[in-house]
Design an enzyme around this catalytic site. Structure first.
Site, PDB file in Angstrom:
ATOM      1  N   ARG A  49       0.833  -1.215   0.000  1.00 46.18           N
ATOM      2  CA  ARG A  49       0.000   0.000   0.000  1.00 46.18           C
ATOM      3  C   ARG A  49       0.866   1.263   0.000  1.00 46.18           C
ATOM      4  O   ARG A  49       0.470   2.305  -0.522  1.00 46.18           O
ATOM      5  CB  ARG A  49      -0.982   0.000   1.175  1.00 46.18           C
ATOM      6  CG  ARG A  49      -0.320  -0.037   2.532  1.00 46.18           C
ATOM      7  CD  ARG A  49      -1.339  -0.156   3.657  1.00 46.18           C
ATOM      8  NE  ARG A  49      -0.685  -0.437   4.922  1.00 46.18           N
ATOM      9  CZ  ARG A  49      -0.909   0.248   6.048  1.00 46.18           C
ATOM     10  NH1 ARG A  49      -1.770   1.234   6.068  1.00 46.18           N
ATOM     11  NH2 ARG A  49      -0.272  -0.076   7.153  1.00 46.18           N
TER      12      ARG A  49
ATOM     13  N   SER B  18      -5.175   4.805   5.796  1.00 40.91           N
ATOM     14  CA  SER B  18      -4.966   3.353   5.762  1.00 40.91           C
ATOM     15  C   SER B  18      -4.559   2.876   4.373  1.00 40.91           C
ATOM     16  O   SER B  18      -3.747   1.974   4.229  1.00 40.91           O
ATOM     17  CB  SER B  18      -6.247   2.613   6.159  1.00 40.91           C
ATOM     18  OG  SER B  18      -6.530   2.820   7.509  1.00 40.91           O
TER      19      SER B  18
ATOM     20  N   GLU C  60     -19.107   2.521  -0.067  1.00 38.85           N
ATOM     21  CA  GLU C  60     -18.310   1.917  -1.140  1.00 38.85           C
ATOM     22  C   GLU C  60     -19.060   1.839  -2.463  1.00 38.85           C
ATOM     23  O   GLU C  60     -18.445   1.855  -3.536  1.00 38.85           O
ATOM     24  CB  GLU C  60     -17.833   0.524  -0.721  1.00 38.85           C
ATOM     25  CG  GLU C  60     -16.878   0.539   0.468  1.00 38.85           C
ATOM     26  CD  GLU C  60     -17.592   0.689   1.806  1.00 38.85           C
ATOM     27  OE1 GLU C  60     -18.819   0.478   1.862  1.00 38.85           O
ATOM     28  OE2 GLU C  60     -16.924   1.004   2.803  1.00 38.85           O
TER      29      GLU C  60
ATOM     30  N   PHE D   5     -14.365  -4.460   1.307  1.00 32.77           N
ATOM     31  CA  PHE D   5     -15.530  -3.603   1.055  1.00 32.77           C
ATOM     32  C   PHE D   5     -15.616  -3.168  -0.412  1.00 32.77           C
ATOM     33  O   PHE D   5     -16.685  -2.959  -0.950  1.00 32.77           O
ATOM     34  CB  PHE D   5     -15.472  -2.353   1.947  1.00 32.77           C
ATOM     35  CG  PHE D   5     -15.112  -2.648   3.378  1.00 32.77           C
ATOM     36  CD1 PHE D   5     -15.643  -3.763   4.015  1.00 32.77           C
ATOM     37  CD2 PHE D   5     -14.257  -1.825   4.085  1.00 32.77           C
ATOM     38  CE1 PHE D   5     -15.320  -4.051   5.332  1.00 32.77           C
ATOM     39  CE2 PHE D   5     -13.929  -2.106   5.410  1.00 32.77           C
ATOM     40  CZ  PHE D   5     -14.455  -3.216   6.034  1.00 32.77           C
TER      41      PHE D   5
ATOM     42  N   HIS E 116      -5.405  -3.872   2.316  1.00 30.97           N
ATOM     43  CA  HIS E 116      -5.651  -4.765   3.452  1.00 30.97           C
ATOM     44  C   HIS E 116      -6.256  -6.087   2.993  1.00 30.97           C
ATOM     45  O   HIS E 116      -7.089  -6.671   3.672  1.00 30.97           O
ATOM     46  CB  HIS E 116      -6.551  -4.094   4.494  1.00 30.97           C
ATOM     47  CG  HIS E 116      -5.899  -2.908   5.157  1.00 30.97           C
ATOM     48  ND1 HIS E 116      -5.311  -1.874   4.454  1.00 30.97           N
ATOM     49  CD2 HIS E 116      -5.748  -2.594   6.469  1.00 30.97           C
ATOM     50  CE1 HIS E 116      -4.823  -0.991   5.303  1.00 30.97           C
ATOM     51  NE2 HIS E 116      -5.066  -1.390   6.525  1.00 30.97           N
TER      52      HIS E 116
ATOM     53  N   ASP F  10      -7.918  -7.875  12.907  1.00 31.52           N
ATOM     54  CA  ASP F  10      -9.285  -7.441  12.598  1.00 31.52           C
ATOM     55  C   ASP F  10     -10.205  -8.636  12.359  1.00 31.52           C
ATOM     56  O   ASP F  10     -11.421  -8.522  12.472  1.00 31.52           O
ATOM     57  CB  ASP F  10      -9.295  -6.537  11.356  1.00 31.52           C
ATOM     58  CG  ASP F  10      -8.914  -5.102  11.702  1.00 31.52           C
ATOM     59  OD1 ASP F  10      -8.852  -4.787  12.912  1.00 31.52           O
ATOM     60  OD2 ASP F  10      -8.684  -4.308  10.780  1.00 31.52           O
TER      61      ASP F  10
ATOM     62  N   ARG G  23      -1.764  -4.705   3.832  1.00 28.12           N
ATOM     63  CA  ARG G  23      -1.499  -3.785   4.933  1.00 28.12           C
ATOM     64  C   ARG G  23      -0.088  -3.975   5.484  1.00 28.12           C
ATOM     65  O   ARG G  23       0.610  -3.004   5.773  1.00 28.12           O
ATOM     66  CB  ARG G  23      -2.496  -4.049   6.064  1.00 28.12           C
ATOM     67  CG  ARG G  23      -2.226  -3.222   7.297  1.00 28.12           C
ATOM     68  CD  ARG G  23      -3.121  -3.642   8.468  1.00 28.12           C
ATOM     69  NE  ARG G  23      -2.981  -2.686   9.554  1.00 28.12           N
ATOM     70  CZ  ARG G  23      -1.984  -2.696  10.444  1.00 28.12           C
ATOM     71  NH1 ARG G  23      -1.047  -3.615  10.359  1.00 28.12           N
ATOM     72  NH2 ARG G  23      -1.926  -1.793  11.403  1.00 28.12           N
TER      73      ARG G  23
END
Lengths: 336, 284
Positions: A25, A52, A73, A98, A124, A132, A182
């Site tokens: 990322r 993020s 989204e 998402f 991610h 998570d 991530r």
């Protein structure tokens, strides 16, 4: 180990303690700023995950070209479609779970069928988002994007490649899904490593088995090849572009080695394993073993713990490959 | 630009007749919504919008995004009469190889701004266009046509918030408020009222009109273009199936075409209306 010198890979290729590390990322975030400097048509959209997904760098550099759509989204990609209709090149980012996880129909209709040049960035992705838990671990995103007509699907292997891939897709006109991670992972490509959309990279040449993977987990595959060095000669392919699929490179390697293992931080159904199986079944039927998530969800844990738990570390991969007895299958190698 | 209501009414009447012919030939498709929106489409393409059928990529054109793609027979019939393609081609609606797809497909037909059908995404796309136009300092207007039923989609409300946040005063949404959807009355399926209060609470400017009254539609668009700092909703009250007595107000006509017999009856009624318009006896 026959390292492909034309790829200018990192010098300490086999030693993760020496290699620098970074998250894909981050490569995207930096490259987007650079791409936007070069092309003023580039705009950015994010669904409340700007930092993020590392799009904050772009948003800070070009505030007027950035739209924050909030936690929405479906709106993220459909607004992007409208911007593309107006001549912009929108990059829209969120977590892969998402986007494209939640907004698939909008992507299908308003971007792919509508043929709009929108870049969808899913960060991610994979197990490595870790604590998570399974809700946030996108393990199906490659499958649902690669099946869409017009769509390109890119999974860069490390931060350097993410940088190169971002610049490349910014210049291409296809709707594209860019899959990012991530967590930091070893940086084994360099700024000298070429990147061409749709051109798979043979990282290491081998003769017994072909190992095909993409994304940060590919380094585990490389290390597995190294660990197997004395016993099994492994050819390692970086399939950074899942679509358009590089049939030529994969088929040539499969014909040479006669056995293929796929590796992915994704469901083995429909992902890299699925894509490779489809292509080889049609062009060069080959014995295939798929390593990845076996029709199951992840769970909470640290990234490294999860990879270990699900058998996706270099040691597990090497162990799994060592009992496959590919040497016995040499008879089935194709002559061409 | 045509502003005379008699002339507009005659065009709308022709559009209604032709869209029913196309639907009958196709053997499937939606009748109620298209008939209800014929007057608004007539005003848009013959009075309000800046557009050029011979130059569909003209950068300064106003954009029309049809969000509820299933009412495309009225869009197609209007475009045919505005000069985008022939009425003969209109009759190829829904047939294999035709550019006149069952739901609008942009790449197939120049003049379409988007591909649509799945509901609730048009306002987002129009908002993206309007946002980009503002960024580039362009002066055209983006019209987004929506249905009341599709307001049940979450995606639509995401766009309602977005358009207000970015003060997209170059965006005009026209909602076809006809109270029907496939399974019945919208207020029974999922209540939407009070629309005006809802939109105003979302920081939109709302104008309510009779969707069959040409002067009201024209002045609403003029008013909408003058609004600054807010997107505008024109809440257009329409009668689904307008102009055909046995279709008017009946949700069962939402998603089916007329049979040969029904077409004949419908065209006879519309022809009667036409005569009244021509003889200045029509009650607008």
């Amino acid at each position: 180990m026959q390292i492909n010198s034309s790829l200018h890979l990192a010098e300490a290729l086999w030693d993760p303690t020496v290699l620098k590390s970074g998250a894909t990322r981050q490569g995207f975030g930096k490259a987007l700023v650079e791409a936007a400097k070069r092309d003023e048509r580039i705009v950015g959209l994010c669904a409340d995950l700007t930092e993020s997904t590392q799009m904050h760098l772009f948003a800070e550099a070009f505030p007027e070209r950035f739209a924050q759509v909030g936690v929405a989204e479906q709106n993220l990609v459909t607004v992007a479609s409208g911007m593309a209709a107006a001549g912009k090149i929108p990059f829209c980012s969120s977590y892969a779970a998402f986007s494209p996880g939640r907004n698939w129909e909008q992507i299908r209709t308003t971007i792919c069928y509508n043929d709009r040049n929108v870049k969808m960035v899913g960060s991610h992705a994979g197990l490595s988002v870790g604590p998570d838990g399974a809700t946030h671990q996108a393990l199906e995103d490659i499958a649902i994007t690669r099946v869409l007509p017009n769509m390109y699907v890119i999974v860069p292997a490390d931060v350097e490649q993410a940088y190169a891939a971002t610049l490349a897709i910014a210049q291409d006109t296809h709707p594209t899904y860019l899959r990012l991670a991530r967590e930091k992972s070893p940086i084994f490509t360099t700024s000298e490593t070429p990147f061409e959309i749709g051109k798979a990279q043979v990282l290491v040449e081998g003769t017994d088995v072909t190992l095909i993977g993409a994304g940060p987990m590919l380094y585990e595959g490389l290390r597995a090849a190294y660990l197997l060095g004395g016993k099994i000669s492994v050819e390692v392919i970086n399939l950074h572009t899942i679509k358009p699929f590089d049939v030529e490179t994969v088929v040539a390697s499969a014909r040479k080695t006669g056995a293929v293992v796929t590796l992915e931080e994704h469901q083995i159904n429909g992902g890299i394993g699925g894509a490779v199986a489809e292509v080889l079944a049609e062009h060069a039927p080959t014995k295939i073993h798929r390593i990845g998530m076996r029709d199951c969800f992840g769970e909470s844990g640290k990234a490294a713990e999860l990879w270990k738990h699900f058998g996706l570390t270099a040691e597990s991969i090497a162990q799994e490959m060592s009992v496959l007895q590919f040497a016995d299958d040499n008879d089935s190698k194709h002559s061409t | 630009m045509i502003t005379d209501r008699k002339e507009l009414a005659l065009i709308a009447n022709t559009i209604r007749q032709d869209l029913l012919r196309a639907l009958n030939t196709a053997g499937s498709g939606h009748s109620g919504g298209p008939l209800g929106m014929a007057d608004i489409f007539t005003v848009l393409y013959f009075q309000a919008m800046k557009h050029d059928p011979q130059n569909t990529d003209w950068d300064e054109r106003d954009r029309l995004v049809l969000s509820n793609g299933h009412i495309c027979p009225v869009l197609y019939a209007t475009m045919a009469h505005a000069g985008y393609f022939s009425v003969d081609e209109l009759m190829t609606l829904r047939q294999l190889g035709s550019r006149i797809q069952g739901h609008p497909h942009r790449s197939a037909l120049p003049g379409l701004e988007t591909t649509s059908g799945p509901l609730g995404s048009g306002l987002s796309q129009g908002s993206g266009m309007a946002w980009a136009a503002k960024l580039d300092g362009k002066k055209h207007t983006v019209f987004v046509l929506t249905s009341d039923g599709e307001h049940q989609e979450g995606n639509h409300w995401e766009a309602v918030m977005f358009a207000a946040k970015y003060k997209l005063d170059n965006l005009i949404q026209i909602m076809d408020r006809n109270f029907i959807q496939i399974e019945g009355n919208t207020e029974e399926v999922m209540p939407l009222d009070p629309i005006k209060e809802k939109y105003e609470a979302f920081n939109w400017h709302v104008i309510e009109v009779n969707g069959h009254h040409y002067e009201e539609i024209i002045s609403a668009i003029t008013e909408a273009k003058a609004v600054k700092g807010k997107p505008v909703l024109i809440n257009a009250l329409t009668t689904p199936g307008k102009g055909v007595s046995f279709m008017e107000g009946d949700y069962k006509w939402h998603g089916k075409p007329p049979s040969a017999e029904e077409l004949e009856k419908a065209l006879a009624e519309l022809q009667q209306v036409r005569t009244q318009i021509e003889q200045d006896q029509y009650d607008y």
